[in-house]
Design a protein around this motif. Sequence first.
Motif, mmCIF file in Angstrom:
data_model
loop_
_atom_site.group_PDB
_atom_site.id
_atom_site.type_symbol
_atom_site.label_atom_id
_atom_site.label_comp_id
_atom_site.label_asym_id
_atom_site.label_seq_id
_atom_site.Cartn_x
_atom_site.Cartn_y
_atom_site.Cartn_z
ATOM 1 N N SER A 122 -2.135 10.146 6.015
ATOM 2 C CA SER A 122 -2.929 10.908 4.542
ATOM 3 C C SER A 122 -2.198 11.630 4.214
ATOM 4 O O SER A 122 -1.540 12.166 3.509
ATOM 5 N N HIS A 123 -2.512 12.909 5.424
ATOM 6 C CA HIS A 123 -2.255 14.570 5.325
ATOM 7 C C HIS A 123 -0.804 15.008 5.979
ATOM 8 O O HIS A 123 -0.517 16.499 6.487
ATOM 9 N N ARG A 124 -0.356 14.040 6.564
ATOM 10 C CA ARG A 124 1.254 14.360 7.545
ATOM 11 C C ARG A 124 2.598 14.401 6.731
ATOM 12 O O ARG A 124 2.623 13.776 5.386
ATOM 13 N N PRO A 125 3.119 15.528 6.331
ATOM 14 C CA PRO A 125 4.118 15.665 5.980
ATOM 15 C C PRO A 125 5.027 14.757 6.405
ATOM 16 O O PRO A 125 5.469 14.020 7.374
ATOM 17 N N THR A 126 5.777 14.196 5.188
ATOM 18 C CA THR A 126 6.335 13.120 5.109
ATOM 19 C C THR A 126 8.137 12.987 5.596
ATOM 20 O O THR A 126 8.173 12.435 5.970
ATOM 21 N N HIS A 127 8.946 14.297 5.815
ATOM 22 C CA HIS A 127 9.716 15.381 6.827
ATOM 23 C C HIS A 127 9.566 14.342 7.792
ATOM 24 O O HIS A 127 10.979 14.281 8.842
ATOM 25 N N LEU A 128 8.439 14.538 8.098
ATOM 26 C CA LEU A 128 7.957 14.154 10.144
ATOM 27 C C LEU A 128 7.522 12.438 10.247
ATOM 28 O O LEU A 128 7.547 12.809 11.337
ATOM 29 N N LEU A 129 7.924 11.420 9.225
ATOM 30 C CA LEU A 129 7.520 10.246 9.659
ATOM 31 C C LEU A 129 8.755 9.663 10.333
ATOM 32 O O LEU A 129 9.160 10.200 9.952
ATOM 33 N N SER A 130 8.176 8.804 11.326
ATOM 34 C CA SER A 130 9.439 8.186 11.411
ATOM 35 C C SER A 130 10.172 7.053 10.363
ATOM 36 O O SER A 130 9.644 7.171 9.265
ATOM 37 N N PHE A 131 11.466 6.440 10.469
ATOM 38 C CA PHE A 131 12.062 5.788 8.928
ATOM 39 C C PHE A 131 11.139 4.596 9.334
ATOM 40 O O PHE A 131 10.439 4.142 7.906
ATOM 41 N N GLY A 132 10.020 3.597 10.244
ATOM 42 C CA GLY A 132 9.199 2.970 9.904
ATOM 43 C C GLY A 132 7.909 3.167 9.383
ATOM 44 O O GLY A 132 7.867 2.091 8.541
ATOM 45 N N GLN A 133 7.022 4.825 9.543
ATOM 46 C CA GLN A 133 6.418 5.248 9.103
ATOM 47 C C GLN A 133 6.500 5.556 7.045
ATOM 48 O O GLN A 133 5.956 4.887 6.508
ATOM 49 N N ARG A 134 8.021 6.245 7.667
ATOM 50 C CA ARG A 134 8.388 6.509 6.098
ATOM 51 C C ARG A 134 8.580 5.180 4.660
ATOM 52 O O ARG A 134 8.134 4.948 4.100
ATOM 53 N N LYS A 135 8.431 3.829 5.496
ATOM 54 C CA LYS A 135 8.752 2.429 5.419
ATOM 55 C C LYS A 135 7.095 2.486 4.447
ATOM 56 O O LYS A 135 6.943 1.832 3.386
ATOM 57 N N ARG A 136 6.587 2.245 5.304
ATOM 58 C CA ARG A 136 5.610 1.716 4.848
ATOM 59 C C ARG A 136 4.701 2.419 4.011
ATOM 60 O O ARG A 136 4.260 2.481 2.780
ATOM 61 N N VAL A 137 5.352 4.236 3.988
ATOM 62 C CA VAL A 137 4.613 4.537 2.748
ATOM 63 C C VAL A 137 5.132 4.820 1.491
ATOM 64 O O VAL A 137 4.658 4.600 0.509
ATOM 65 N N ALA A 138 5.864 4.396 1.151
ATOM 66 C CA ALA A 138 7.197 4.056 0.296
ATOM 67 C C ALA A 138 6.587 2.806 -0.311
ATOM 68 O O ALA A 138 6.322 2.538 -1.230
ATOM 69 N N ILE A 139 6.539 1.552 0.153
ATOM 70 C CA ILE A 139 5.450 0.714 -0.351
ATOM 71 C C ILE A 139 4.206 0.722 -0.381
ATOM 72 O O ILE A 139 3.677 0.463 -1.574
ATOM 73 N N ALA A 140 3.571 1.222 0.382
ATOM 74 C CA ALA A 140 1.697 2.330 0.138
ATOM 75 C C ALA A 140 2.155 2.891 -1.532
ATOM 76 O O ALA A 140 1.367 2.951 -2.423
ATOM 77 N N GLY A 141 3.255 3.446 -1.943
ATOM 78 C CA GLY A 141 3.070 4.248 -3.267
ATOM 79 C C GLY A 141 3.304 3.252 -3.568
ATOM 80 O O GLY A 141 2.719 3.540 -5.655
ATOM 81 N N VAL A 142 4.213 2.504 -4.198
ATOM 82 C CA VAL A 142 4.438 1.128 -4.931
ATOM 83 C C VAL A 142 3.166 0.228 -5.474
ATOM 84 O O VAL A 142 2.003 0.592 -6.201
ATOM 85 N N LEU A 143 2.575 -0.189 -4.052
ATOM 86 C CA LEU A 143 0.775 -1.235 -4.295
ATOM 87 C C LEU A 143 -0.059 -0.202 -4.781
ATOM 88 O O LEU A 143 -1.100 -0.906 -5.308
ATOM 89 N N ALA A 144 -0.186 1.420 -4.743
ATOM 90 C CA ALA A 144 -0.822 1.931 -5.644
ATOM 91 C C ALA A 144 -1.205 1.997 -6.693
ATOM 92 O O ALA A 144 -2.285 2.505 -7.231
ATOM 93 N N MET A 145 -0.092 1.194 -7.070
ATOM 94 C CA MET A 145 0.169 1.246 -8.975
ATOM 95 C C MET A 145 -0.467 -0.344 -9.279
ATOM 96 O O MET A 145 -0.503 -0.551 -10.391
ATOM 97 N N SER A 146 -1.128 -0.781 -8.110
ATOM 98 C CA SER A 146 -1.614 -2.375 -8.458
ATOM 99 C C SER A 146 -0.706 -3.494 -9.062
ATOM 100 O O SER A 146 -1.508 -3.599 -9.930
#
Length: 277
Positions: free
Chosen positions: A132-156
Motif C-alpha cells: 500500500s505505501h510502497r513507491p510505485t517505481h520500486l515495485l517489480s514488473f509483476g507487482q506493478r501489473k497488479r497495482v494497475a489492475i487494482a487501480g481499475v478495480l477500485a472504480m468497481s
Amino acid sequence: MILQARAVDFSYDDGTRALDQASLVVNRREIMAILGANGAGKSTLLSTLNGTFKPAAGEVLLNGNPVSYSRKGLVELRSQVGLVLQDPDDQLFAATVFEDVSFGPLNLGLSVSEARTRVQEALAVMGIEALSHRPTHLLSFGQRKRVAIAGVLAMSPAVLLLDEPTAGLDPKSVDELCETLRSLATQGVAVVIATHDMDIAYNWADQVAVFARGKIIMEGRAEHVFGESNFQQDTDLRLPLIYQLSSELRNSGLISQDGDLPRSVPELVQQLRARQG
C-alpha cells in the motif's frame, strides 16, 4: 449482455484500418479471450470498447444503449468499463501504490472515506495490501501489473478489459492472476482479455473470439473454436498444447470419446486415470 461493439470501424491517422465492421458481445460473469496475431486489431478494439477511441462507423452499446462521447457520457462509460494496459508503466503515475489506486475513485467524486474503502478492497482482491505505501517505481514488473489492475478495480467496473495481462509474468503469477480473474467473473464482472497465449485462453476462457484483419472471424466456446478444422489455416495461430495432446490421446483411444476435451493438465490426468482404472 452488458457491452457490445456493433459493426465498428476505426482507422489511424496514417490510414491504417484497424477495425473493419468489428462486432463483439460481452456478457456478465464470463471470461472472454480475444485472440489474434500482432496487428490484428485487438488493442484497438479494447480502446474502442472503453471510449478511448471513437469509431468512425458503427456503435458501442453499454447495457443496450449507444455510448455518448460527451464528457458526461465518457465518464459514465469508463466508470463501468475499465481498461488495463499491457505495460503498467503506461498507467501508473502516482508516488505510492495507495495514491495511484485512489486516483480513480476520487476522480469519480467519491468522498475520501469511500475512496479509501474502495482502495483497500481492490488491494485485497489483488493480494497486494502489504504494498500500500510502497513507491510505485520500486515495485517489480509483476507487482506493478497488479497495482494497475487494482487501480481499475477500485472504480468497481462492470466490465474489465485487459490487454495482454499475463505478458512478462512468471508462471506462478500467471496462475494467481487467472484465479483472481475467475473469481471476479464469478462475482458478476465481465472479463475480457486480449492475449497471444493460446493455453491461457483454452484453460480459462468461457468464450473465445479470434480477431484477424480488423474483424472477428471466429467466436464461440473455447473447445468449439479450437475444434474448427481450419483454425490454424485461417488464423495463423497455433492450437493450445493441451488441446493438441488431448486430441491425439482421444484419437488413440487413451481417453474418453465422450464429452468435451480436457482443458487443463489436472483434467487430462483425471481422464487418463479413469481410462486406466
